[in-house]
Scaffold this active site. Structure first.
Site, mmCIF file in Angstrom:
data_model
loop_
_atom_site.group_PDB
_atom_site.id
_atom_site.type_symbol
_atom_site.label_atom_id
_atom_site.label_comp_id
_atom_site.label_asym_id
_atom_site.label_seq_id
_atom_site.Cartn_x
_atom_site.Cartn_y
_atom_site.Cartn_z
ATOM 1 C CB THR A 187 -48.744 -12.533 16.550
ATOM 2 O OG1 THR A 187 -48.966 -11.121 15.702
ATOM 3 C CG2 THR A 187 -47.624 -13.254 15.601
ATOM 4 N N GLY A 217 -49.461 -8.746 6.963
ATOM 5 C CA GLY A 217 -48.571 -8.127 8.188
ATOM 6 C C GLY A 217 -47.271 -8.229 8.128
ATOM 7 C CG ASP A 218 -45.706 -8.010 12.196
ATOM 8 O OD1 ASP A 218 -45.140 -8.715 13.316
ATOM 9 O OD2 ASP A 218 -46.895 -7.768 12.512
ATOM 10 N N GLY A 238 -48.010 -7.178 17.689
ATOM 11 C CA GLY A 238 -48.544 -5.966 17.874
ATOM 12 C C GLY A 238 -49.152 -5.329 16.771
ATOM 13 N NE ARG A 239 -51.348 0.516 15.746
ATOM 14 C CZ ARG A 239 -51.873 1.699 15.977
ATOM 15 N NH1 ARG A 239 -51.314 2.572 15.235
ATOM 16 N NH2 ARG A 239 -52.495 2.161 17.062
#
EC number: 3.4.19.5
Length: 320
Positions: A187, A217-218, A238-239
């Site tokens: 990101t 994703g986020d 991150g994840r």
């Protein structure tokens, strides 16, 4: 109170042995993008314009996982996503599934300002971007040799792979989802506040190496990877799955509001609560405070304040 800016180029299991040829271009990119943001704030640009401008610069940098440097899906394609949010109005725009648009963050901004919606994806988002006259290019522009090699490594190991890892040992497919070192990075983001306390956050990504086609994703999820209100602006990295579960970006603002904590205290608390090795974020408050916590090995990051402080770092010891 004064202006402040913070940006990131991804958090994750960044090895301390990261080769100089991979480290130096990223540090130089962070420094350049920080300088662009500082100049814009000094010119009294609105934080929304500053955040978009800086993220566009990060997207155009081939060494970060967004825009030009986006990692590849299982099919060897690019699916980019982005999000932008204004703190004072809570207006926001988000996009997923872009494959030809040069700057995904500008599509998110256009969605925010020129549609009644917040989130567009895939074919509809691509069509909207073309209608708005936003720059597009052939998908091959995004497929860099480095990302082709990353995908090859990940497919050989039967797993989604972290952006900055070294080659990994092959694991069985049934173990891939839980394998230690699954992708935790990928990101870019920027948060900014001006002298009047206006706040904005912008985030953009190519996602995970070897991610399933269609995976989201986020980054474009308001309150997970991106959030801004009257108290703070947050961009997480991150994840993605862990960040979505933890509503990381919104939680920072909530802890500030409902527990009365400072930005640094709130951001540290939220990152500490996240599963180890999954989360990093950059944030600024309406009073010009900055926080850049992470519970991963490292996070590419940079920040500056009006009083002359600046920092660029990867691991725990930043360079001033």
């Amino acid at each position: 109170m004064g202006w402040a800016i913070a940006l990131h180029g991804g958090a994750g299991d960044i090895p301390l042995s990261l080769p100089l040829e991979r480290r130096l271009p990223r540090e130089a990119g962070l420094r350049h993008c920080l300088d662009v943001g500082i100049a814009a704030l000094k010119a009294h640009k609105h934080p929304l314009d500053v955040a978009e401008l800086v993220v566009r610069e990060l997207e155009n940098h081939p060494h970060f996982n967004a825009g030009r440097g986006s990692v590849l899906t299982t099919a060897g394609t690019v699916e980019m996503e982005a999000c932008i949010m204004d703190g004072k109005t809570k207006k926001c725009g988000a996009v997923s599934g872009l494959s030809t648009v040069v700057n995904a963050i500008s599509v998110a901004r256009a969605i925010m300002e020129k549609t009644p919606h917040i989130y567009l994806a895939f074919d509809g988002a691509e069509a909207f971007a073309r209608e708005q006259g936003l720059e597009t290019t052939d998908p091959s522009y995004f497929i860099t040799p480095e990302n082709i090699e990353r995908l090859k490594q990940a497919q050989e190991a039967n797993r989604v792979q972290i952006d900055y890892t070294q080659p990994i040992q092959k694991v069985e497919k049934q173990d891939a989802a839980n394998a230690d070192g699954d992708s935790r990075i990928g990101t870019v983001g920027c948060v900014a506040v001006d002298n009047e306390g206006n706040l904005a956050s912008a985030t953009s990504t190519g996602g995970l190496v070897n991610k399933m086609v269609g995976r989201i994703g986020d980054t474009p999820i308001i309150g997970a990877g991106t959030y801004a209100n009257h108290l703070c602006a947050v961009s997480a990295t991150g994840r993605g799955e862990a960040i979505i579960r933890g509503t990381i970006a919104r939680d920072v603002a909530a802890v500030m509001e409902f527990k009365g904590l400072s930005l640094k205290e709130a951001a540290a608390y939220v990152v500490e609560q996240a599963p180890q090795g999954t989360t990093g974020l950059v944030a600024v408050s309406s009073t010009g405070e900055i926080a850049m916590p992470f519970n991963t090995t490292g996070m590419f990051r940079a920040c500056a304040t009006e009083d002359g402080y600046s920092e660029i770092g990867i691991w725990d010891s930043p360079s001033k």
